[in-house]
Design a protein around this motif. Structure first.
Motif, PDB file in Angstrom:
ATOM      1  N   GLY A  98      -3.131  17.443   9.321  1.00 38.56           N
ATOM      2  CA  GLY A  98      -3.938  16.736  10.305  1.00 38.56           C
ATOM      3  C   GLY A  98      -4.343  15.351   9.831  1.00 38.56           C
ATOM      4  N   ARG A  99      -5.381  14.834  10.463  1.00 35.46           N
ATOM      5  CA  ARG A  99      -5.791  13.456  10.227  1.00 35.46           C
ATOM      6  C   ARG A  99      -6.563  13.283   8.922  1.00 35.46           C
ATOM      7  N   VAL A 100      -7.147  14.363   8.423  1.00 29.22           N
ATOM      8  CA  VAL A 100      -7.970  14.236   7.220  1.00 29.22           C
ATOM      9  C   VAL A 100      -7.115  13.819   6.028  1.00 29.22           C
ATOM     10  N   GLY A 101      -5.988  14.519   5.835  1.00 26.58           N
ATOM     11  CA  GLY A 101      -5.106  14.176   4.724  1.00 26.58           C
ATOM     12  C   GLY A 101      -4.558  12.769   4.840  1.00 26.58           C
ATOM     13  N   ALA A 102      -4.156  12.382   6.058  1.00 20.08           N
ATOM     14  CA  ALA A 102      -3.630  11.035   6.259  1.00 20.08           C
ATOM     15  C   ALA A 102      -4.693   9.976   5.992  1.00 20.08           C
ATOM     16  N   PHE A 103      -5.938  10.267   6.402  1.00 21.79           N
ATOM     17  CA  PHE A 103      -7.022   9.311   6.181  1.00 21.79           C
ATOM     18  C   PHE A 103      -7.303   9.132   4.688  1.00 21.79           C
ATOM     19  N   VAL A 104      -7.374  10.234   3.946  1.00 18.18           N
ATOM     20  CA  VAL A 104      -7.648  10.144   2.505  1.00 18.18           C
ATOM     21  C   VAL A 104      -6.520   9.408   1.802  1.00 18.18           C
ATOM     22  N   GLU A 105      -5.285   9.660   2.228  1.00 17.91           N
ATOM     23  CA  GLU A 105      -4.149   8.954   1.624  1.00 17.91           C
ATOM     24  C   GLU A 105      -4.241   7.456   1.883  1.00 17.91           C
ATOM     25  N   ARG A 106      -4.670   7.067   3.075  1.00 21.97           N
ATOM     26  CA  ARG A 106      -4.833   5.643   3.383  1.00 21.97           C
ATOM     27  C   ARG A 106      -5.950   5.032   2.544  1.00 21.97           C
ATOM     28  N   VAL A 107      -6.991   5.807   2.280  1.00 16.88           N
ATOM     29  CA  VAL A 107      -8.077   5.308   1.429  1.00 16.88           C
ATOM     30  C   VAL A 107      -7.546   4.982   0.036  1.00 16.88           C
ATOM     31  N   PHE A 108      -6.717   5.870  -0.513  1.00 13.21           N
ATOM     32  CA  PHE A 108      -6.110   5.583  -1.812  1.00 13.21           C
ATOM     33  C   PHE A 108      -5.209   4.357  -1.725  1.00 13.21           C
ATOM     34  N   SER A 109      -4.502   4.203  -0.604  1.00 11.01           N
ATOM     35  CA  SER A 109      -3.596   3.059  -0.446  1.00 11.01           C
ATOM     36  C   SER A 109      -4.341   1.735  -0.423  1.00 11.01           C
ATOM     37  N   LEU A 110      -5.616   1.760  -0.048  1.00 16.96           N
ATOM     38  CA  LEU A 110      -6.393   0.522  -0.031  1.00 16.96           C
ATOM     39  C   LEU A 110      -6.524  -0.086  -1.424  1.00 16.96           C
ATOM     40  N   GLY A 111      -6.308   0.717  -2.452  1.00 18.38           N
ATOM     41  CA  GLY A 111      -6.377   0.194  -3.810  1.00 18.38           C
ATOM     42  C   GLY A 111      -5.346  -0.867  -4.097  1.00 18.38           C
ATOM     43  N   ALA A 119     -11.547  -7.944  -9.631  1.00 21.44           N
ATOM     44  CA  ALA A 119     -12.431  -6.892 -10.134  1.00 21.44           C
ATOM     45  C   ALA A 119     -12.909  -7.163 -11.553  1.00 21.44           C
ATOM     46  N   LEU A 120     -12.549  -8.308 -12.116  1.00 16.30           N
ATOM     47  CA  LEU A 120     -12.888  -8.564 -13.517  1.00 16.30           C
ATOM     48  C   LEU A 120     -14.400  -8.662 -13.729  1.00 16.30           C
ATOM     49  N   PHE A 121     -15.084  -9.473 -12.929  1.00 17.72           N
ATOM     50  CA  PHE A 121     -16.523  -9.659 -13.128  1.00 17.72           C
ATOM     51  C   PHE A 121     -17.310  -8.382 -12.850  1.00 17.72           C
ATOM     52  N   PRO A 122     -17.054  -7.661 -11.741  1.00 18.42           N
ATOM     53  CA  PRO A 122     -17.759  -6.385 -11.551  1.00 18.42           C
ATOM     54  C   PRO A 122     -17.477  -5.388 -12.672  1.00 18.42           C
ATOM     55  N   PHE A 142     -11.335   3.106 -17.523  1.00 21.63           N
ATOM     56  CA  PHE A 142     -11.075   2.110 -16.483  1.00 21.63           C
ATOM     57  C   PHE A 142      -9.603   2.090 -16.052  1.00 21.63           C
ATOM     58  N   LEU A 143      -8.689   2.177 -16.987  1.00 24.48           N
ATOM     59  CA  LEU A 143      -7.269   2.068 -16.657  1.00 24.48           C
ATOM     60  C   LEU A 143      -6.801   3.138 -15.663  1.00 24.48           C
ATOM     61  N   PRO A 144      -7.197   4.406 -15.793  1.00 20.54           N
ATOM     62  CA  PRO A 144      -6.787   5.380 -14.771  1.00 20.54           C
ATOM     63  C   PRO A 144      -7.268   5.032 -13.375  1.00 20.54           C
ATOM     64  N   LEU A 209      -5.641  -8.992 -19.996  1.00 19.34           N
ATOM     65  CA  LEU A 209      -6.860  -9.665 -19.540  1.00 19.34           C
ATOM     66  C   LEU A 209      -8.095  -8.798 -19.752  1.00 19.34           C
ATOM     67  N   TYR A 210      -8.059  -7.552 -19.249  1.00 23.63           N
ATOM     68  CA  TYR A 210      -9.225  -6.685 -19.364  1.00 23.63           C
ATOM     69  C   TYR A 210      -9.458  -6.255 -20.812  1.00 23.63           C
TER      70      TYR A 210
END
Length: 275
Positions: A98-111, A119-122, A142-144, A209-210
């Motif tokens: 359903g939509r829940v799995g697809a939504f969570v996958e899209r959230v990960f894709s936002l990375g 993200a260096l300063f934060p 941090f790396l994972p 860099l990090y």
């Protein structure tokens, strides 16, 4: 005959591209055995001797021994943590309909949308707030986080191709959810796991860099990528020693790629068949 002629331009371009890759590598390897005069005088000629002086000097001048150990520790622990988080996450998403799995996958894709430097300063503020600034432990944690989007997305695609009948058969035999993940999904996703291992290893090992900002230049904690540039100032820009140090840092990359390349090729081939 017409088929061979039609493929001739592709072969020519492929060999030209291979030459573009081989020539810099050859230049790097032969320069590691030369002095500055030999490098600038005859850059592509074979070295007059195979003395290991440049390698021993690079190893001692930049304290590459502790730096290599630090890089191995940070990379190995970060890879283990990445797998420990990505495999169960991908398993849960792949089994969710359903939509829940697809939504969570899209959230990960936002990375993928977050630039590294943004993200260096934060990250610096987070390291200072947690009391882990100038420590290797923060980089291990941090790396994972930076590798999770790619790792989860790749593994989800592999796990979704596993027939549900195999899971049902394991359930009938009394397997728990963890048992299904361990004995069914994980072995069948080994090409995908090898792929994310190789890609993340290259990213973690070459991270600069990090590591420079978070760990700092402390010889006891710095990684090999932070230690390597110090050869330029310590040796008065002796390019033979600098290239020798670079070659030393490439050996682990070559070793890991040699071990995992077959699994990665299986992943690419299986992906092409599924398409």
């Amino acid at each position: 005959m017409k088929f061979l002629k039609s493929w001739l331009p592709a072969h020519v371009l492929a060999w030209l591209y291979a030459a573009l890759l081989v020539v810099p590598l050859y230049y790097l390897l032969v320069s590691a055995f030369k002095t500055n005069d030999e490098i600038f005088g005859s850059p592509f000629a074979l070295p007059t001797s195979l003395s290991a002086h440049n390698f021993t000097e690079a190893f001692s001048s930049a304290d590459l021994g502790p730096a290599v150990v630090n890089s191995v520790l940070v990379t190995a622990l970060a890879l283990a943590l990445t797998l420990g988080l990505a495999i169960p996450a991908a398993f849960a998403i792949a089994r969710t309909e359903g939509r829940v799995g697809a939504f969570v996958e899209r959230v990960f894709s936002l990375g993928f949308l977050v630039p590294t430097f943004a993200a260096l300063f934060p990250t610096f503020l987070l390291a200072a707030a947690t009391g882990l600034f100038h420590t290797r432990a923060f980089m291990v944690l941090f790396l994972p986080a930076t590798a999770m989007p790619l790792s989860v997305v790749i593994l989800v695609q592999f796990m979704r191709t596993i027939p549900r009948e195999m899971e049902e058969a394991a359930r009938i035999d009394g397997a728990s959810t963890f048992g299904v993940l361990r004995h069914v999904y994980t072995p069948m996703c080994m090409p995908g796991i090898a792929t994310i291992l190789l890609l993340n290893f290259l990213t973690f090992w070459n991270e600069y860099l990090y590591s420079l900002v978070i760990i700092g230049p402390d010889p006891e904690q710095r990684t090999v990528q932070v230690a390597l540039p110090t050869l330029k100032s310590l040796t008065g820009t002796d390019y033979g020693i600098l290239t020798a140090g670079t070659v030393l840092t490439l050996v682990p990359v070559w070793a890991v790629y040699t071990v995992l390349q077959k699994r990665m090729q299986q992943a690419l081939v299986s992906g092409a068949v599924k398409m």
